[in-house]
Design a protein around this motif. Structure first.
Motif, PDB file in Angstrom:
ATOM      1  N   ALA A  43      -9.123  20.355  -1.253  1.00 15.10           N
ATOM      2  CA  ALA A  43     -10.266  19.464  -1.440  1.00 15.10           C
ATOM      3  C   ALA A  43     -10.350  18.974  -2.884  1.00 15.10           C
ATOM      4  O   ALA A  43     -10.704  17.822  -3.146  1.00 15.10           O
ATOM      5  N   GLY A  44     -10.009  19.871  -3.833  1.00 18.01           N
ATOM      6  CA  GLY A  44     -10.056  19.486  -5.246  1.00 18.01           C
ATOM      7  C   GLY A  44      -9.022  18.432  -5.589  1.00 18.01           C
ATOM      8  O   GLY A  44      -9.325  17.455  -6.293  1.00 18.01           O
ATOM      9  N   ILE A  45      -7.805  18.599  -5.089  1.00 19.02           N
ATOM     10  CA  ILE A  45      -6.747  17.606  -5.343  1.00 19.02           C
ATOM     11  C   ILE A  45      -7.109  16.272  -4.694  1.00 19.02           C
ATOM     12  O   ILE A  45      -6.949  15.202  -5.297  1.00 19.02           O
ATOM     13  N   LYS A  46      -7.613  16.347  -3.477  1.00 24.57           N
ATOM     14  CA  LYS A  46      -8.000  15.123  -2.761  1.00 24.57           C
ATOM     15  C   LYS A  46      -9.111  14.386  -3.511  1.00 24.57           C
ATOM     16  O   LYS A  46      -9.110  13.157  -3.598  1.00 24.57           O
ATOM     17  N   PHE A  87     -10.358   2.923  -8.524  1.00 27.78           N
ATOM     18  CA  PHE A  87      -9.930   1.808  -9.364  1.00 27.78           C
ATOM     19  C   PHE A  87      -8.588   1.229  -8.914  1.00 27.78           C
ATOM     20  O   PHE A  87      -8.093   0.284  -9.508  1.00 27.78           O
ATOM     21  N   HIS A  88      -8.014   1.813  -7.858  1.00 20.50           N
ATOM     22  CA  HIS A  88      -6.716   1.344  -7.358  1.00 20.50           C
ATOM     23  C   HIS A  88      -6.701   1.350  -5.833  1.00 20.50           C
ATOM     24  O   HIS A  88      -5.679   1.632  -5.207  1.00 20.50           O
ATOM     25  N   GLU A  89      -7.835   1.019  -5.221  1.00 16.05           N
ATOM     26  CA  GLU A  89      -7.967   1.170  -3.776  1.00 16.05           C
ATOM     27  C   GLU A  89      -7.044   0.247  -2.981  1.00 16.05           C
ATOM     28  O   GLU A  89      -6.736   0.525  -1.813  1.00 16.05           O
ATOM     29  N   LYS A  90      -6.588  -0.833  -3.570  1.00 16.53           N
ATOM     30  CA  LYS A  90      -5.715  -1.756  -2.852  1.00 16.53           C
ATOM     31  C   LYS A  90      -4.236  -1.359  -2.964  1.00 16.53           C
ATOM     32  O   LYS A  90      -3.383  -1.984  -2.352  1.00 16.53           O
ATOM     33  N   LEU A  91      -3.951  -0.334  -3.763  1.00 15.78           N
ATOM     34  CA  LEU A  91      -2.568   0.091  -3.987  1.00 15.78           C
ATOM     35  C   LEU A  91      -2.220   1.388  -3.271  1.00 15.78           C
ATOM     36  O   LEU A  91      -1.072   1.583  -2.865  1.00 15.78           O
ATOM     37  N   PHE A  92      -3.185   2.295  -3.137  1.00 19.17           N
ATOM     38  CA  PHE A  92      -2.917   3.617  -2.585  1.00 19.17           C
ATOM     39  C   PHE A  92      -3.884   3.934  -1.442  1.00 19.17           C
ATOM     40  O   PHE A  92      -4.999   3.426  -1.401  1.00 19.17           O
ATOM     41  N   LYS A  93      -3.428   4.819  -0.551  1.00 18.18           N
ATOM     42  CA  LYS A  93      -4.286   5.288   0.536  1.00 18.18           C
ATOM     43  C   LYS A  93      -3.891   6.711   0.909  1.00 18.18           C
ATOM     44  O   LYS A  93      -2.713   6.996   1.132  1.00 18.18           O
ATOM     45  N   ILE A  94      -4.869   7.605   0.948  1.00 17.65           N
ATOM     46  CA  ILE A  94      -4.597   8.972   1.386  1.00 17.65           C
ATOM     47  C   ILE A  94      -4.429   8.957   2.901  1.00 17.65           C
ATOM     48  O   ILE A  94      -5.383   8.729   3.643  1.00 17.65           O
ATOM     49  N   GLU A  95      -3.214   9.194   3.360  1.00 18.88           N
ATOM     50  CA  GLU A  95      -2.919   9.169   4.789  1.00 18.88           C
ATOM     51  C   GLU A  95      -3.099  10.540   5.435  1.00 18.88           C
ATOM     52  O   GLU A  95      -3.424  10.630   6.615  1.00 18.88           O
ATOM     53  N   MET A 116       0.840  -1.189   0.000  1.00 19.58           N
ATOM     54  CA  MET A 116       0.000   0.000   0.000  1.00 19.58           C
ATOM     55  C   MET A 116       0.882   1.250   0.000  1.00 19.58           C
ATOM     56  O   MET A 116       1.772   1.395   0.835  1.00 19.58           O
ATOM     57  N   TYR A 117       0.643   2.148  -0.954  1.00 20.52           N
ATOM     58  CA  TYR A 117       1.435   3.363  -1.073  1.00 20.52           C
ATOM     59  C   TYR A 117       0.722   4.516  -0.358  1.00 20.52           C
ATOM     60  O   TYR A 117      -0.388   4.888  -0.758  1.00 20.52           O
ATOM     61  N   PRO A 118       1.335   5.103   0.691  1.00 19.08           N
ATOM     62  CA  PRO A 118       0.697   6.232   1.389  1.00 19.08           C
ATOM     63  C   PRO A 118       0.791   7.513   0.580  1.00 19.08           C
ATOM     64  O   PRO A 118       1.828   7.808  -0.021  1.00 19.08           O
ATOM     65  N   ILE A 119      -0.294   8.264   0.555  1.00 20.33           N
ATOM     66  CA  ILE A 119      -0.337   9.539  -0.165  1.00 20.33           C
ATOM     67  C   ILE A 119      -0.521  10.660   0.844  1.00 20.33           C
ATOM     68  O   ILE A 119      -1.391  10.591   1.714  1.00 20.33           O
ATOM     69  N   ILE A 120       0.308  11.695   0.726  1.00 16.94           N
ATOM     70  CA  ILE A 120       0.251  12.850   1.614  1.00 16.94           C
ATOM     71  C   ILE A 120       0.126  14.095   0.751  1.00 16.94           C
ATOM     72  O   ILE A 120       0.893  14.282  -0.200  1.00 16.94           O
ATOM     73  N   ILE A 121      -0.830  14.947   1.074  1.00 14.34           N
ATOM     74  CA  ILE A 121      -1.079  16.173   0.313  1.00 14.34           C
ATOM     75  C   ILE A 121      -0.887  17.365   1.241  1.00 14.34           C
ATOM     76  O   ILE A 121      -1.364  17.352   2.382  1.00 14.34           O
ATOM     77  N   CYS A 122      -0.206  18.397   0.763  1.00 15.84           N
ATOM     78  CA  CYS A 122      -0.082  19.635   1.542  1.00 15.84           C
ATOM     79  C   CYS A 122      -0.354  20.822   0.626  1.00 15.84           C
ATOM     80  O   CYS A 122       0.413  21.093  -0.300  1.00 15.84           O
ATOM     81  N   GLU A 123      -1.449  21.508   0.888  1.00 16.85           N
ATOM     82  CA  GLU A 123      -1.896  22.654   0.090  1.00 16.85           C
ATOM     83  C   GLU A 123      -2.589  23.624   1.042  1.00 16.85           C
ATOM     84  O   GLU A 123      -3.530  23.245   1.744  1.00 16.85           O
ATOM     85  N   ASP A 124      -2.092  24.884   1.095  1.00 13.76           N
ATOM     86  CA  ASP A 124      -2.622  25.835   2.092  1.00 13.76           C
ATOM     87  C   ASP A 124      -4.033  26.301   1.781  1.00 13.76           C
ATOM     88  O   ASP A 124      -4.791  26.672   2.679  1.00 13.76           O
ATOM     89  N   ASP A 125      -4.440  26.274   0.516  1.00 13.74           N
ATOM     90  CA  ASP A 125      -5.796  26.685   0.126  1.00 13.74           C
ATOM     91  C   ASP A 125      -6.731  25.497   0.312  1.00 13.74           C
ATOM     92  O   ASP A 125      -6.613  24.488  -0.393  1.00 13.74           O
ATOM     93  N   SER A 126      -7.665  25.608   1.244  1.00 16.85           N
ATOM     94  CA  SER A 126      -8.532  24.471   1.579  1.00 16.85           C
ATOM     95  C   SER A 126      -9.401  24.033   0.405  1.00 16.85           C
ATOM     96  O   SER A 126      -9.684  22.838   0.246  1.00 16.85           O
ATOM     97  N   THR A 127      -9.805  24.986  -0.436  1.00 16.71           N
ATOM     98  CA  THR A 127     -10.619  24.630  -1.608  1.00 16.71           C
ATOM     99  C   THR A 127      -9.794  23.819  -2.613  1.00 16.71           C
ATOM    100  O   THR A 127     -10.253  22.796  -3.128  1.00 16.71           O
ATOM    101  N   GLN A 128      -8.566  24.289  -2.870  1.00 18.00           N
ATOM    102  CA  GLN A 128      -7.694  23.560  -3.783  1.00 18.00           C
ATOM    103  C   GLN A 128      -7.295  22.206  -3.198  1.00 18.00           C
ATOM    104  O   GLN A 128      -7.179  21.222  -3.926  1.00 18.00           O
TER     105      GLN A 128
END
Length: 249
Positions: free
Chosen positions: A16-19, A28-36, A2-14
Motif C-alpha cells: 500500500a505504501g509503494i502504491k 502529475f503524470h496521469e497521462k503517461l502511467f497507469k497502475i495496472e 501509456m506505461y503500465p505499472i505492476i507492483i508485487c510485494e507480499d507485505d500488504s502494508t508495504q
C-alpha cells in the motif's frame, strides 16, 4: 503512450505504501502511467502476464515474496513475456544484486526499503522517470528500423533498406520489397503504417519509402524505385506526394 505499472510485494502494508508513492507521482503524470496491478503474490502477476500480454511495463518487485517464486524468478518470467520490461527491485536484500546479473534479468534499479521516506519516495520517482526515458529512447530507435518475422527467422532492417510494403495475395500477409529482395510475412498494413512514420501510403494496398524513389511520372501516376520496382499511386495522393518529394529533396 501509456506505461503500465505492476507492483508485487507480499507485505500488504508495504504494498500500500509503494502504491501510494507511485500514485502521488501519477498525479502529475496521469497521462503517461497507469497502475495496472498491485499484487501480494507472484501468481497474480503471472496470471496478468498470460491474460494481458503487456508491453513496455514497469515492474516494482520485492525479492523475498514468501512464495515458491521469488522476485528474481518472477523477473525472469516477466522478461519472457515483456521483452522491454523495466524491472525495479524494492527490497531489503541489496546483497542479492549480483545474483540478478547472473540470472540476466537486467534490472534497472535496486531501491532499498531501509531508508528515510523522503529518500525512498525520490528513488521511486527517479525510477519511473528513468523507465520512461529508456522506453522512449528504445521506441525511437525501433521506429528507424523495420522488423518482421518469417517462420522462426526475425529480420531487422534499417529503414534505408525498405523500398515498399504492400498487401499480399495471401490473406493477412504482406510483402516487403527491400533493396535486396522480397519477403512475405504475416501482418496488417494499417499497423505497419501506424508504427513506421517514415512510410507514405500511396494507395489502399501500398506503403512506400520516399527515400528510395528513383523517379515519378505524374502523368501516368507511376513511381519507379531504386530497385526497379514500379507502383501506381492514387490520384488523391498526387499533391501530397509532390510536397513530400520537395521536402525530401
Amino acid at each position: 503512450m501509456m506505461y503500465p505499472i505492476i507492483i508485487c510485494e507480499d507485505d500488504s502494508t508495504q504494498l500500500a505504501g509503494i502504491k501510494k508513492l507511485i500514485s502521488d507521482y501519477l498525479l502529475f503524470h496521469e497521462k503517461l502511467f497507469k497502475i495496472e496491478l498491485a499484487a501480494t503474490a507472484p501468481d497474480e502477476v503471472t496470471t496478468y502476464l498470460d491474460t494481458t500480454q503487456p508491453k513496455n511495463g514497469i515492474y516494482f518487485l520485492d525479492i523475498d515474496l514468501k512464495a515458491d517464486i521469488d522476485g528474481i524468478r518472477l523477473a525472469q518470467i516477466i522478461r519472457q513475456h515483456d521483452v522491454q520490461a523495466k524491472i525495479i527491485f524494492v527490497t531489503t536484500h541489496d546483497e542479492l544484486a549480483p545474483l540478478t546479473l547472473k540470472k540476466k534479468v537486467a534490472a534497472i534499479d535496486f531501491i532499498e526499503k531501509d531508508q528515510s521516506l523522503e529518500d525512498f519516495r525520490q528513488e521511486i520517482f527517479d525510477a519511473l522517470a528513468y523507465s520512461k526515458q529508456l522506453t522512449d529512447e528504445t521506441l525511437t530507435v525501433q521506429k528507424q528500423n523495420f522488423s518482421f518475422t518469417v517462420g522462426s527467422q526475425v529480420y531487422n532492417l534499417d529503414k534505408s533498406e525498405v523500398v515498399l510494403v504492400e498487401t499480399s495475395d495471401v490473406p493477412h500477409h504482406l510483402e516487403v520489397y527491400t533493396v535486396d529482395g522480397v519477403y512475405d510475412f504475416y501482418g496488417k498494413l494499417s499497423e505497419i503504417e501506424e508504427k513506421h512514420n517514415f512510410l507514405f501510403k500511396i494507395s489502399r494496398s501500398c506503403l512506400i519509402n520516399p527515400q528510395n524513389i528513383h523517379q515519378v511520372d505524374f502523368s501516368t501516376r507511376e513511381i519507379e524505385f531504386i530497385n526497379g520496382t514500379k507502383q501506381k499511386f492514387s490520384i488523391g495522393k498526387s499533391r501530397k506526394l509532390k510536397a513530400l518529394l520537395q521536402k525530401t529533396l
